[in-house]
Design an enzyme around this catalytic site. Structure first.
Site: not given
Length: 195
Positions: A18-19
């Site tokens: 996600s990051t």
């Protein structure tokens, strides 16, 4: 590459974090160990984003009879509804599905059953977290705490702006907003917030 009835079948893997700070190595190592011929990736992209280029490329690469492998269910699917839609599409195209950490293999009846059950629990957990977050924000608001991003202008800055606008009739909100480095909407909101 597996061979079934003389036809080569690909094993396609997909990995996502996600990051930007997160690392794909763990997922990629597991997918390679599971025999993936090709691995598609999305780095720094949330699962809820509808357009994920790596996921879309993986779906295009899958042919009838291939196998789609992921490290964990939430790496590929946005919701229970999305997962069930994809499983239905996989079944229609005779694409096998495996989730390594969830130990799901849809080539078996038990695997299909576990796929539905685990994803239902994963969605329930996300909804409970979201509900608790909203409740916490409401409680903070009731106690008079600011919820969200910090304000762009402090109370002292707003007081100085009011003084400047009142003392100089030629001073405009536009000029003050440019001087403070904020947009006019931010300045108007700050003035309304402080009465």
């Amino acid at each position: 590459m597996k061979i079934l009835r003389g036809i080569e079948m690909a094993v396609i893997g997909y990995a996502r974090v996600s990051t930007e700070e997160q690392n794909l190595d763990l997922q990629i190592d597991a997918l390679k160990a599971a025999g993936c011929d090709r691995i598609f990736e999305d780095h720094g992209i949330s699962a809820i984003v509808k357009k994920r280029s790596g996921f879309e490329r993986a779906m295009k690469a899958l042919k009838n009879g291939d196998t789609f492998v992921i490290w964990k269910l939430d790496r590929a699917f946005r919701s229970l509804h999305h997962a069930l839609d994809m499983l239905e599409m996989f079944e229609l195209r005779q694409i096998a599905f495996r989730s390594l950490t969830n130990q799901i293999d849809t080539t078996t009846p038990e695997g299909k059953f576990m796929y539905h059950i685990r994803f239902a629990f994963a969605e329930l957990e996300r909804n409970l977290i979201s509900e608790r977050t909203r409740a916490g924000m409401m409680a903070a608001k009731k106690r008079g705490k600011h919820v969200g991003r910090p304000y762009a202008l402090s109370i002292e800055q707003i007081a100085a702006i009011r003084k400047k606008l009142c003392s100089d009739p030629k001073m405009t909100v536009r000029a003050v907003s440019e001087e403070m480095g904020v947009c006019m909407h931010t300045l108007y909101r700050a003035l309304r917030r402080t009465g």
